[in-house]
Design a protein around this motif. Sequence first.
Motif, short mmCIF file in Angstrom:
data_model
loop_
_atom_site.label_atom_id
_atom_site.label_comp_id
_atom_site.label_asym_id
_atom_site.label_seq_id
_atom_site.Cartn_x
_atom_site.Cartn_y
_atom_site.Cartn_z
N THR A 1 -8.19 0.95 6.23
CA THR A 1 -9.30 1.91 6.16
C THR A 1 -8.91 3.25 6.77
OG1 THR A 1 -10.93 0.13 6.27
CG2 THR A 1 -11.69 2.33 6.87
N GLN A 2 -8.25 3.22 7.94
CA GLN A 2 -7.88 4.46 8.61
C GLN A 2 -6.84 5.25 7.83
OE1 GLN A 2 -7.15 4.58 12.83
NE2 GLN A 2 -8.37 2.72 13.15
N THR A 3 -6.00 4.57 7.08
CA THR A 3 -4.92 5.29 6.37
C THR A 3 -5.25 5.53 4.89
OG1 THR A 3 -3.74 3.22 5.95
CG2 THR A 3 -3.12 4.46 7.93
N TYR B 1 -4.68 2.28 20.12
CA TYR B 1 -5.82 1.69 19.42
C TYR B 1 -5.66 0.19 19.12
CZ TYR B 1 -9.44 0.89 15.96
OH TYR B 1 -10.51 0.39 15.28
N LEU B 2 -4.55 -0.21 18.53
CA LEU B 2 -4.37 -1.63 18.17
C LEU B 2 -4.45 -2.53 19.40
CD1 LEU B 2 -1.55 -1.77 15.46
CD2 LEU B 2 -3.96 -2.30 15.16
N SER C 1 6.82 -9.97 12.64
CA SER C 1 6.18 -8.71 13.00
C SER C 1 5.29 -8.26 11.85
CB SER C 1 7.22 -7.62 13.27
OG SER C 1 8.00 -7.95 14.40
N VAL C 2 4.09 -7.81 12.19
CA VAL C 2 3.18 -7.19 11.23
C VAL C 2 3.04 -5.74 11.66
CG1 VAL C 2 0.83 -7.13 10.30
CG2 VAL C 2 1.92 -9.34 10.78
N TYR C 3 3.36 -4.83 10.75
CA TYR C 3 3.31 -3.41 11.04
C TYR C 3 2.07 -2.81 10.39
CZ TYR C 3 8.18 -4.44 11.96
OH TYR C 3 9.34 -5.00 12.44
N ILE C 4 1.34 -2.02 11.15
CA ILE C 4 0.19 -1.31 10.63
C ILE C 4 0.46 0.17 10.89
CG2 ILE C 4 -2.32 -1.04 10.74
CD1 ILE C 4 -2.44 -3.94 11.83
N PHE C 5 0.97 0.83 9.87
CA PHE C 5 1.43 2.22 10.03
C PHE C 5 0.32 3.22 9.74
CE2 PHE C 5 5.57 0.17 8.99
CZ PHE C 5 6.22 0.51 10.16
N GLY D 1 0.81 -1.20 0.00
CA GLY D 1 0.00 0.00 0.00
C GLY D 1 0.84 1.25 0.00
N SER D 2 0.17 2.37 0.12
CA SER D 2 0.85 3.66 0.10
C SER D 2 0.02 4.67 0.88
CB SER D 2 1.04 4.13 -1.35
OG SER D 2 1.71 5.36 -1.38
N GLN D 3 0.72 5.46 1.66
CA GLN D 3 0.09 6.55 2.39
C GLN D 3 1.11 7.66 2.56
OE1 GLN D 3 -0.50 6.04 6.67
NE2 GLN D 3 0.66 4.11 6.54
N THR D 4 0.65 8.82 2.93
CA THR D 4 1.54 9.93 3.23
C THR D 4 1.64 10.08 4.73
OG1 THR D 4 0.92 11.04 1.17
CG2 THR D 4 1.99 12.39 2.86
#
Length: 142
Positions: free
Chosen positions: A138-140, A97-98, A86-90, A59-62
């Motif tokens: 969804t959040q990012t 929250y997580l 490790s699973v990262y959710i940036f 994916g991609s986000q700023t």
Amino acid sequence: MNVREQIKEYIATQAEPKRSDMHELHRIILELMPATKLWFLDGKDETGRTVSNPNIGYGSQTLKYAGGKTREFYQIGISANTSGISVYIFGIEDKKYLAETYKKELGKASVTGYCIKFKALKDINVDVLQAAMRDGITQTSI
């Protein structure tokens, strides 16, 4: 070597059962994000010195930093480490929250502001992990 080849090689270098778990996570994330941008970070800085474990990104986000700078980065990442995966959710702004939302149902995992770490997929509830990843996406994606 292109990014897909780097990812394939990285997963192939892992010992079993971590290799199978990494392959399954890769499949799950591609199913969640079928048209995603793929990233591979080899863990080295610009001088070639190892500064982190290699990471596969999706994916991609700023990302926005406190000083006002921004940079493109991935939304979900996975990495093998000495004790597991490790699973990262940036990009989730609330650093509690997580853990508050998913820790209880995840199983044998440690959860920080953006990282879910576990020894093997068999030790966690994969459906809950997928829910956490979907939530992060969804959040990012806003």
